[in-house]
Write a protein that holds these residues in place. Structure first.
Motif, PDB file in Angstrom:
ATOM      1  N   ARG B 192       0.859  -1.195   0.000  1.00  0.00           N
ATOM      2  CA  ARG B 192       0.000   0.000   0.000  1.00  0.00           C
ATOM      3  C   ARG B 192       0.886   1.232   0.000  1.00  0.00           C
ATOM      4  N   LYS B 193       0.287   2.373  -0.342  1.00  0.00           N
ATOM      5  CA  LYS B 193       1.043   3.621  -0.360  1.00  0.00           C
ATOM      6  C   LYS B 193       1.282   4.119   1.066  1.00  0.00           C
ATOM      7  N   VAL B 194       2.322   4.910   1.231  1.00  0.00           N
ATOM      8  CA  VAL B 194       2.577   5.638   2.467  1.00  0.00           C
ATOM      9  C   VAL B 194       2.605   7.111   2.063  1.00  0.00           C
ATOM     10  N   ALA B 195       1.694   7.902   2.628  1.00  0.00           N
ATOM     11  CA  ALA B 195       1.623   9.329   2.295  1.00  0.00           C
ATOM     12  C   ALA B 195       1.667   9.548   0.776  1.00  0.00           C
ATOM     13  N   GLU B 196       0.797   8.846   0.086  1.00  0.00           N
ATOM     14  CA  GLU B 196       0.604   9.061  -1.362  1.00  0.00           C
ATOM     15  C   GLU B 196       1.754   8.604  -2.246  1.00  0.00           C
ATOM     16  N   ARG B 197       2.721   7.865  -1.671  1.00  0.00           N
ATOM     17  CA  ARG B 197       3.825   7.383  -2.496  1.00  0.00           C
ATOM     18  C   ARG B 197       3.922   5.863  -2.382  1.00  0.00           C
ATOM     19  N   TYR B 198       4.306   5.236  -3.477  1.00  0.00           N
ATOM     20  CA  TYR B 198       4.649   3.823  -3.422  1.00  0.00           C
ATOM     21  C   TYR B 198       6.071   3.680  -2.887  1.00  0.00           C
ATOM     22  N   TYR B 199       6.324   2.543  -2.240  1.00  0.00           N
ATOM     23  CA  TYR B 199       7.669   2.274  -1.742  1.00  0.00           C
ATOM     24  C   TYR B 199       8.120   0.869  -2.124  1.00  0.00           C
ATOM     25  N   ALA B 200       9.418   0.708  -2.203  1.00  0.00           N
ATOM     26  CA  ALA B 200      10.005  -0.616  -2.448  1.00  0.00           C
ATOM     27  C   ALA B 200      11.295  -0.729  -1.656  1.00  0.00           C
ATOM     28  N   LEU B 201      11.590  -1.940  -1.220  1.00  0.00           N
ATOM     29  CA  LEU B 201      12.914  -2.253  -0.680  1.00  0.00           C
ATOM     30  C   LEU B 201      13.708  -2.920  -1.793  1.00  0.00           C
ATOM     31  N   HIS B 202      15.009  -2.658  -1.835  1.00  0.00           N
ATOM     32  CA  HIS B 202      15.834  -3.288  -2.862  1.00  0.00           C
ATOM     33  C   HIS B 202      17.260  -3.435  -2.360  1.00  0.00           C
ATOM     34  N   ARG B 203      18.090  -4.128  -3.125  1.00  0.00           N
ATOM     35  CA  ARG B 203      19.440  -4.445  -2.666  1.00  0.00           C
ATOM     36  C   ARG B 203      20.482  -4.224  -3.769  1.00  0.00           C
ATOM     37  N   THR B 253       1.936  -3.479  10.842  1.00  0.00           N
ATOM     38  CA  THR B 253       1.472  -3.766  12.207  1.00  0.00           C
ATOM     39  C   THR B 253       1.306  -2.424  12.916  1.00  0.00           C
ATOM     40  N   ALA B 254       0.704  -2.462  14.090  1.00  0.00           N
ATOM     41  CA  ALA B 254       0.534  -1.218  14.847  1.00  0.00           C
ATOM     42  C   ALA B 254       1.885  -0.617  15.220  1.00  0.00           C
ATOM     43  N   ASP B 255       2.900  -1.484  15.354  1.00  0.00           N
ATOM     44  CA  ASP B 255       4.220  -1.005  15.785  1.00  0.00           C
ATOM     45  C   ASP B 255       5.093  -0.511  14.636  1.00  0.00           C
ATOM     46  N   GLY B 256       4.756  -0.896  13.424  1.00  0.00           N
ATOM     47  CA  GLY B 256       5.595  -0.520  12.287  1.00  0.00           C
ATOM     48  C   GLY B 256       5.486  -1.563  11.195  1.00  0.00           C
ATOM     49  N   TRP B 257       6.239  -1.347  10.116  1.00  0.00           N
ATOM     50  CA  TRP B 257       6.298  -2.320   9.018  1.00  0.00           C
ATOM     51  C   TRP B 257       7.255  -3.431   9.435  1.00  0.00           C
ATOM     52  N   LEU B 258       6.754  -4.667   9.470  1.00  0.00           N
ATOM     53  CA  LEU B 258       7.592  -5.802   9.845  1.00  0.00           C
ATOM     54  C   LEU B 258       8.105  -6.481   8.578  1.00  0.00           C
ATOM     55  N   LEU B 279       6.221   3.464  10.534  1.00  0.00           N
ATOM     56  CA  LEU B 279       5.040   3.427   9.669  1.00  0.00           C
ATOM     57  C   LEU B 279       5.000   4.598   8.697  1.00  0.00           C
ATOM     58  N   GLN B 280       5.332   5.788   9.164  1.00  0.00           N
ATOM     59  CA  GLN B 280       5.239   6.979   8.308  1.00  0.00           C
ATOM     60  C   GLN B 280       6.532   7.256   7.559  1.00  0.00           C
TER      61      GLN B 280
END
Lengths: 348, 348
Positions: B192-203, B253-258, B279-280
Motif C-alpha cells: 500500500r502507499k505511504v503518504a501518497e507514495r509507493y515504496y520498495a525495498l531493494h538491494r 502492524t501497529a508497531d511498524g512495518w515488519l 510506519l510513516q
C-alpha cells in the motif's frame, strides 16, 4: 584518426593553485571535471574541487567525515604493511577503502569562456546528509526551460550513486535526492523530451556479470527513473575496454543524438569518443567512434594527480561549434573546440 | 535465541524431481525461492526453476543463450586449469563468468497451502529479451488492488537488475521493463502507499565503497523509482555480515512495518531475521533482530545444491499468522509458520 580537438592555447584554464581551500587543514589537490552552462550571457562552470589534508612526513593522511558530517583526518604510516596505496584516488587499509581526496562543487563564471572567476554570490555546493559524507563529484548541468538540473556523483560509505539538485538562479537550489542507486555515476539528462518522456544516460557498475557500460533510463518527472536499458558496452582490446561513461547532455542533430563519452583502457588511459543515438529511439546506437576523437597528448593531460586522462562532462554548443570543458589528469580544467560536423563525419 | 519457525512436517513441499524440465537436454537442478499470493481462494506460488544441461563424464556443461535467445550449451574440461568452479552457482573460465543454471518461473497453486500443483492454464514465465538472456529469478509478488506485481531478478551478460511484470488473472501479463539497474536484486514492493507514495525495498551491490545493504526507494507509479536511501547495512561479525536482502512485502502492524529479510555470513550461511520500519517514515529502522529468527538446521536446509541456506521471498499473512514459503539449500521449496507477535516480541 586525427585528434579532432582544438585545444585552447590558454590551457590549463584553472589549476589547484587558482582556488582557495574550503577550510583550514586542507589543500586543493585538483580542480577538475566541470559541468558547463550559459546564464545571463555568461558561461558558467560547476567545477569539482578535490581537497586533501596537509600531509606529514612518513604518513599519509586521508579525509573522512564522522556521523555528524564533520571532517575527520585519518593518518596511516607509509610503511604500514596493511596499506595499499597503488591507486592515488583510493587507498585501502586492512580491507577498508578511503578516498584520498574529498570533493565539493563551485560555480565559476566567465564573459569570454576562457578566464573564469568564482562569483561570491553563488554558494559553494557541499556534500550534505548521509549519502554525501565523502563529497560530491563530476556534475553535469542540463537546462530544461528556465531551470538547470545538476546531476552529480554522491559518495558515502554506503556507496556511489547519482544525486540531483536544480536551480533557476544559481543561488537557491531544490534537492531531488538520489535518483540512481549504487553503484552509479556519469549521469546526464537529455535537454528535451523524446515522445513525452525524459531520458538520461547513466553508468551502473556491476561486479562479476556485467561491466562498466552506458545505460539509458526514462522518466515522467526527472526524479523517478525506470525502463533501464544497456546502450553501449566496453569493447575488448580497444581504447574503451575497461569503462565508458556519458559526458553531458547529447546534442540533437539531424542525424541523431550526438553524445561525447569517455572511455578508459585497462591501463587507465582516458580518451574521448562519440556515440550517435537514434532520434526517436535513443537506446539504438547508430554509430560509434572506432578511434578516440581526443586523446591525452598534451603535457598537462599526461601528467598530474592521475595522469593520461581527458574527461569531459561539460560543453556549450552553438550551431556547429562545441566549446568543450574537460578535466586533464584529474588536476586541471581545460578547454577545447570541436565541430559537430567533423565528429559526425568521423563516425563514417 | 530460539528459532521461531514452525516448519511444515511435510517439508520439503517441492523438489527438483517433482517438476518436468522446460526442454530436452536440460534437467531440473532445483525448485526454490517462491513468491506467494492468494488468488480465487487458493494459495499460489511463483517458484524459480533452476535448470542445467545434462552432464557428461569429465566435463562441466553450462547453459547460455545466443543473441537470438536460443539455448546454447558450453562445455569445459573438468581439468582445464583456467576453470574456477569453487562456487557451484557461478563458474569462471579464463576471466569470464557463467551461471551453472538458467532459471525461469512457474505458477503453482494449492487449496491447502501444502500440496502444490502446476496449473496448465497459467503460462510459464520465461526470460525474454536482451536483459533476461540468463533467465529470471526469485520473484516477489505484491497485490495492489486487484493487480499482482511481480518483481524479480533479470540476469544477462549486461548484469543483474530488477524487472517487473503485472497481472490480474495470471494468464496475461503486462511488462514494465527493468525498474532498477544493475547490480540490484531482492526487490519487494510495499502492498500500500505511504503518504501518497509507493515504496520498495531493494538491494544494490557496490564494489569497493558500499556493500550489500537494503535500500528504500519511492515512486509515483511503480515503474519509475527515485529518492533512494540506505535503510539497513550488513553487520560485521554477525550472522548477516556479508549480505542482506528483503523478503517480500512488509507486514503493516501497529508497531511498524515488519520485514523478514535474509542475511548471509562470510561463510555463506543464509539465515532469516526481522526489521521493524517506521510506519510513516519507512526509511527509519525501529528495531532489528540481533539473532536470526530462523537458521538452516533441518537436514534439507543444510544439504543441497548450495547448502546451509534458508531464503524467503514469499508469505501469506492472516491476522497473527504468517505462512512463509522458503527455499532450502537452493534446492527445494519448504514452508513454515511464524507468529507476528512472537517476531515483534523477539525484537525487544
Amino acid at each position: 584518426m586525427a585528434d579532432l580537438a582544438k585545444r585552447f592555447p590558454q590551457n590549463p584554464l584553472l589549476r589547484a593553485a587558482d582556488l582557495a581551500p574550503s577550510q583550514a587543514g586542507l589543500t586543493v589537490e585538483g580542480v577538475l571535471n566541470p559541468g558547463a552552462f550559459r546564464y545571463q550571457g555568461r558561461t558558467g562552470l560547476v567545477v569539482r574541487i578535490a581537497e586533501c589534508p596537509l600531509q606529514k612526513a612518513g604518513k599519509i593522511s586521508v579525509p573522512t567525515t564522522d556521523a555528524e558530517g564533520m571532517l575527520r583526518i585519518v593518518e596511516f604510516d607509509l610503511n604500514d604493511p596493511k596499506l595499499d596505496k597503488r591507486d592515488p584516488r583510493v587507498i585501502c587499509h586492512d580491507g577498508r577503502h578511503y578516498l584520498t581526496t574529498l570533493s565539493h562543487l563551485r560555480v565559476l563564471t566567465s564573459a569570454d569562456g576562457i578566464r573564469f572567476t568564482e562569483d561570491p554570490g553563488f554558494p559553494r555546493l557541499l556534500g550534505k546528509g548521509e549519502q554525501e559524507t565523502f563529497g560530491i563529484e563530476d556534475c553535469r548541468v542540463t537546462q530544461l526551460g528556465d531551470r538547470y538540473y545538476l546531476t552529480f556523483t554522491q559518495v558515502s560509505p554506503d556507496g556511489v550513486g547519482v544525486g540531483m539538485r536544480s536551480t533557476r538562479d544559481w543561488r537557491s537550489f531544490a534537492e531531488h535526492g538520489m535518483i540512481l542507486p549504487p553503484h552509479n555515476k556519469d549521469c546526464t539528462l537529455f535537454d528535451r523530451k523524446v515522445a513525452e518522456r525524459y531520458y538520461a544516460l547513466h553508468r551502473p557498475s556491476s561486479p562479476e556479470l556485467g561491466g562498466n557500460h552506458i545505460w539509458l533510463a526514462g522518466s515522467p518527472d526527472l526524479e523517478h527513473w525506470g525502463h533501464h536499458r544497456c546502450v553501449a558496452r566496453t569493447r575488448a582490446g580497444m581504447w574503451d575496454s575497461a569503462r565508458i561513461g556519458a559526458g553531458c547532455a547529447p546534442i540533437k542533430t539531424a542525424d541523431g543524438w550526438l553524445e561525447i563519452y569517455h572511455g578508459a583502457s585497462l591501463e587507465q588511459r582516458y580518451c574521448l569518443g562519440a556515440l550517435l543515438l537514434d532520434l526517436q529511439r535513443p537506446w539504438k546506437v547508430l554509430a560509434r567512434s572506432l578511434e578516440p576523437i581526443m586523446e591525452p597528448t598534451a603535457e598537462y593531460e599526461q601528467h598530474g594527480f592521475f595522469g593520461n586522462v581527458v574527461f569531459t562532462n561539460g560543453q556549450v554548443v552553438e550551431d556547429d561549434s562545441i566549446t568543450m570543458y574537460y578535466g586533464a589528469s584529474d588536476s586541471a580544467v581545460c578547454g577545447a573546440y570541436f565541430s559537430v560536423r567533423e565528429i559526425l563525419r568521423s563516425l563514417g
